[in-house]
Structures are given as structure tokens and as C-alpha cells.
Design an enzyme around this catalytic site. Structure first.
Site, PDB file in Angstrom:
ATOM      1  N   HIS A  63       5.520  52.689  71.530  1.00  0.00           N
ATOM      2  CA  HIS A  63       4.345  53.433  71.056  1.00  0.00           C
ATOM      3  C   HIS A  63       3.361  53.704  72.185  1.00  0.00           C
ATOM      4  O   HIS A  63       3.095  52.858  73.030  1.00  0.00           O
ATOM      5  CB  HIS A  63       3.691  52.725  69.871  1.00  0.00           C
ATOM      6  CG  HIS A  63       2.980  51.445  70.167  1.00  0.00           C
ATOM      7  ND1 HIS A  63       1.656  51.406  70.530  1.00  0.00           N
ATOM      8  CD2 HIS A  63       3.371  50.153  70.095  1.00  0.00           C
ATOM      9  CE1 HIS A  63       1.270  50.143  70.682  1.00  0.00           C
ATOM     10  NE2 HIS A  63       2.301  49.364  70.431  1.00  0.00           N
ATOM     11  N   ASP A 177      -0.395  47.101  76.023  1.00  0.00           N
ATOM     12  CA  ASP A 177       0.116  47.227  74.661  1.00  0.00           C
ATOM     13  C   ASP A 177      -0.194  48.652  74.190  1.00  0.00           C
ATOM     14  O   ASP A 177      -1.289  48.932  73.741  1.00  0.00           O
ATOM     15  CB  ASP A 177      -0.551  46.198  73.752  1.00  0.00           C
ATOM     16  CG  ASP A 177      -0.039  46.228  72.333  1.00  0.00           C
ATOM     17  OD1 ASP A 177       0.950  46.943  72.064  1.00  0.00           O
ATOM     18  OD2 ASP A 177      -0.628  45.537  71.480  1.00  0.00           O
ATOM     19  N   GLU A 207       1.227  53.453  66.002  1.00  0.00           N
ATOM     20  CA  GLU A 207       1.852  52.147  65.712  1.00  0.00           C
ATOM     21  C   GLU A 207       0.806  51.109  65.358  1.00  0.00           C
ATOM     22  O   GLU A 207       1.011  50.274  64.476  1.00  0.00           O
ATOM     23  CB  GLU A 207       2.667  51.684  66.926  1.00  0.00           C
ATOM     24  CG  GLU A 207       3.536  50.448  66.684  1.00  0.00           C
ATOM     25  CD  GLU A 207       2.815  49.123  66.976  1.00  0.00           C
ATOM     26  OE1 GLU A 207       3.412  48.063  66.721  1.00  0.00           O
ATOM     27  OE2 GLU A 207       1.656  49.146  67.460  1.00  0.00           O
ATOM     28  N   GLU A 208      -0.321  51.148  66.054  1.00  0.00           N
ATOM     29  CA  GLU A 208      -1.345  50.115  65.878  1.00  0.00           C
ATOM     30  C   GLU A 208      -2.008  50.153  64.502  1.00  0.00           C
ATOM     31  O   GLU A 208      -2.717  49.230  64.126  1.00  0.00           O
ATOM     32  CB  GLU A 208      -2.409  50.248  66.965  1.00  0.00           C
ATOM     33  CG  GLU A 208      -1.919  49.967  68.374  1.00  0.00           C
ATOM     34  CD  GLU A 208      -1.625  48.502  68.626  1.00  0.00           C
ATOM     35  OE1 GLU A 208      -1.757  47.680  67.694  1.00  0.00           O
ATOM     36  OE2 GLU A 208      -1.248  48.175  69.763  1.00  0.00           O
ATOM     37  N   ASP A 230       8.290  46.828  73.105  1.00  0.00           N
ATOM     38  CA  ASP A 230       6.871  46.540  72.897  1.00  0.00           C
ATOM     39  C   ASP A 230       6.515  45.338  73.743  1.00  0.00           C
ATOM     40  O   ASP A 230       7.365  44.773  74.446  1.00  0.00           O
ATOM     41  CB  ASP A 230       6.596  46.275  71.405  1.00  0.00           C
ATOM     42  CG  ASP A 230       5.180  46.661  70.979  1.00  0.00           C
ATOM     43  OD1 ASP A 230       4.238  46.412  71.749  1.00  0.00           O
ATOM     44  OD2 ASP A 230       5.011  47.209  69.872  1.00  0.00           O
ATOM     45  N   HIS A 318      -4.517  43.054  73.229  1.00  0.00           N
ATOM     46  CA  HIS A 318      -5.634  43.628  72.476  1.00  0.00           C
ATOM     47  C   HIS A 318      -6.966  43.316  73.142  1.00  0.00           C
ATOM     48  O   HIS A 318      -7.964  43.042  72.483  1.00  0.00           O
ATOM     49  CB  HIS A 318      -5.605  43.169  71.012  1.00  0.00           C
ATOM     50  CG  HIS A 318      -4.569  43.890  70.202  1.00  0.00           C
ATOM     51  ND1 HIS A 318      -4.694  44.109  68.849  1.00  0.00           N
ATOM     52  CD2 HIS A 318      -3.397  44.455  70.550  1.00  0.00           C
ATOM     53  CE1 HIS A 318      -3.642  44.772  68.405  1.00  0.00           C
ATOM     54  NE2 HIS A 318      -2.835  44.988  69.433  1.00  0.00           N
TER      55      HIS A 318
END
Length: 348
Positions: A63, A177, A207-208, A230, A318
């Protein structure tokens, strides 16, 4: 060693979920062009790079969206109230620099603020800030001035982060990410020489916020096999027991067994392990009890898709200071190349 300049372009381009067109999509398209037969962007915004073949249809997904913020209100005093897009911890906003995206290739700077601890009640200092307590300061003295600067309700915000080297083998950046996996996807396309497989390299969107791009692109492609790339948690830091670290930096690519969204096909898992051993690619296992990947959407497509996944271990995900080890990245690229070379002979 990673291609630092290519990786820098990929990780630093803006592309919060649903707004991948602000920058990262164009970067990804240009990166794939020399290595595939055709590229298209579907209705949701996924980039689908197709390398044609006569063998099994294989979908590889990583992603390209990142977590970020969206402006929900402009105070009369000019401060911006925001909401998370994806899994953003409000603690990561305080005292950070941000880019407020006025338009494609156009941004203004902002900083994350909250009530100073010096004037908080003692009991409040011990609590993590809530979304009601944080804001973005763009230097405006009024709502009208903020609007004149180009800020609107719905404006997208990213951290002001960049790629840097950290020690001998490690890298720190915003948006690893999942841009480190997008890089892995591009490098796999670049390094793949011969394969009879009909291959779809997909840089997915959103995706998130729920694996949305993987769901729609898998439906359109209808693959025989699916693979997601990922990051996964590397909690190999002080204070984390060994059995809770998930993975460790520098120990190799992580072959996923299970996460919250998928139980990878056991035959594919063991086959990937055999490939890693055969080609002397360092690997470790990935069992992630919290969080999911695009594999979770791919394997549920139509009547089901045998699916595997590779993860790049990453610390501090994140946040705007995510850390990976380039040896793990290289191992992930090598394993995916071998998967594509040898998958025509896989028997489930």
C-alpha cells in the site's frame, strides 16, 4: 544496499489515505515504467503495473497510502482542529512539524500544539492528550488568515519527515509504513529477469483505513495467487520481553504466518521458507496479533485466493521516525524475486 535516491522519492512524497494523488502515485508510476508492459490506475486510485506472462496470475500488493490528519475545523483564532486518517496516536502530534497540503506540490508548514504542561493541573500532566486537546498552528492570527493561506475543511496534513541514515545499516523516515514495501515491490520488478508468471504489481490505496484498495484491485485482477508486502512490528527495544518483540531488525525478511486479518496459506508459508533456505536469504517469522495487511483483503477475493505475505521489520511504526534495516529490505526484495521466478512450479 538500498537505492537511496529512489527510496527517498517514494517515502517523502505525500499520499494520505484517499489522497495518494497528491504525490506518491506519480512517483510510483514513474518508478515502475521501465520494468512492466503496461500500467493503469483503477477507479479507486490503485496503481496496477502488469508484466505479462503465460503462467499463473500473481498479484503482489504494497500500500502506498500513509496515515495523516484532516482539518475538521478552523478556530476563530486561526488554529486548526484535526481528525486522524488511519491509526494516528495524538501523542505523536505534540511539538512536531507538519506539512499542510494546500494543493498538489503546494504546502504550508504547521506545528502540533496543546496546552503547555506548565499550566496544566498536576493530574492532567500524567494523561496522554486527547484529540480535543491537540491542534495545528500554521501561524495564522485568524480564521480568515488561515483561509487566505489556502486552508479549508478537509485539507490533508502530513508530518514533515525525511529519509536519513541511522548508524551503519539502518534508515529512519516518515511513512516507511508502507513505502518501504512499495520500494520492495518496485525493486522486485526491476531485479526480476525470467518468469512465466502473469504478474500484477499493485501499489494499493486506503489500506490504513480498511484494506480498501486491495479489495477492489484483487476483484479486478482475480489472481491465482496473492502476496502482500508490508511492515511488521520490530519491538526489539528496551523493556519489551523477547517473546513480545515480534521481529528484530537485521535478522532478515519476515515471512508472515498470521496477523489479525489473515492466516496465510500454510503450503505457501512453508514453500517461502524453503525458498529462503535454498537461496540463503535470511528470514524470520511474523505472527502479528494486532494489525493487518492487504493480504487480509486479497485472500477473501471471490471464492478465495491462496495468499502469502512478506514483512519488513520496522521500529516505531505510525510515527514520523520509523526505523528499518536495509539488510532486511534487501532480503525481502530477494525473496519476492525468487517467489516470482519459481511460483509456476508451486503445487498446493
Amino acid at each position: 544496499m538500498v537505492d537511496y535516491e529512489l527510496l527517498k522519492k517514494i517515502v517523502e512524497a505525500p499520499g494520505v489515505s484517499g489522497y495518494e494523488f497528491l504525490g506518491v502515485r506519480d512517483v510510483v508510476i514513474e518508478a515502475f515504467k521501465p520494468y512492466v508492459d503496461e500500467i493503469k490506475v483503477d477507479k479507486l486510485g490503485n496503481v496496477i503495473a502488469h508484466r505479462k506472462g503465460n503462467g499463473p496470475k500473481v498479484m503482489l500488493a504494497a500500500h502506498m497510502d500513509q496515515i495523516g490528519l484532516m482539518v475538521t475545523h478552523i478556530e476563530k483564532s486561526g488554529f486548526l482542529r484535526v481528525a486522524p486518517v488511519g491509526g494516528v496516536d495524538p501523542r505523536t502530534l505534540i511539538a512536531q512539524r507538519f506539512k499542510v497540503w494546500i494543493d498538489k506540490d503546494k504546502f504550508i508548514y504547521g506545528v502540533g500544539g496543546s496546552v503547555p504542561p506548565h499550566i496544566q493541573k498536576p493530574e492532567d500532566r500524567k494523561k496522554a492528550p486527547t484529540w480535543d486537546q491537540v491542534f495545528i498552528d500554521v501561524g495564522a492570527e485568524s480564521r480568515e488568515e488561515a483561509e487566505e493561506m489556502g486552508v479549508k475543511i478537509g485539507t490533508i496534513i502530513t508530518w514533515d519527515g525525511r529519509l536519513e541514515r541511522l548508524g551503519k545499516h539502518r534508515l529512519v523516515s516518515i511513512a516507511f509504513d508502507d513505502r518501504i514495501a512499495v520500494y520492495t515491490l518496485v525493486k522486485a520488478a526491476q531485479e526480476l529477469e525470467e518468469s512465466d508468471a502473469d504478474i500484477y504489481f499493485v501499489a494499493t490505496v486506503q489500506e490504513e483505513v480498511g484494506l480498501r484498495g486491495a479489495r477492489t484491485s484483487a476483484f479486478g485482477i482475480d489472481p491465482d495467487y496473492g502476496f502482500a508486502i508490508d511492515v511488521t512490528i520490530a519491538a526489539d527495544v528496551p523493556g519489551t520481553p523477547e517473546h513480545k518483540q515480534v521481529t528484530q531488525l537485521g535478522k532478515g525478511t519476515a515471512i508472515k504466518i498470521m496477523d489479525r486479518s489473515v492466516i496465510c496459506h500454510p503450503t505457501i508459508v512453508r514453500w517461502m521458507e524453503e525458498l529462503a533456505k535454498k537461496h540463503e536469504i535470511p528470514y524470520q517469522w511474523d505472527i502479528l496479533l494486532g494489525g493487518g495487511t492487504d493480504a487480509g483483503a486479497i485472500h477473501l477475493n471471490k471464492t478465495g485466493v491462496p495468499t502469502g505475505a512478506v514483512s519488513v521489520p520496522a521500529r516505531y511504526i505510525h510515527s514520523n521516525t520509523e526505523v528499518v534495516d536495509e539488510r532486511d529490505v534487501d532480503a525481502s526484495v530477494k525473496l519476492m524475486v525468487k517467489v516470482l521466478e519459481e511460483i509456476p512450479g508451486l503445487e498446493l
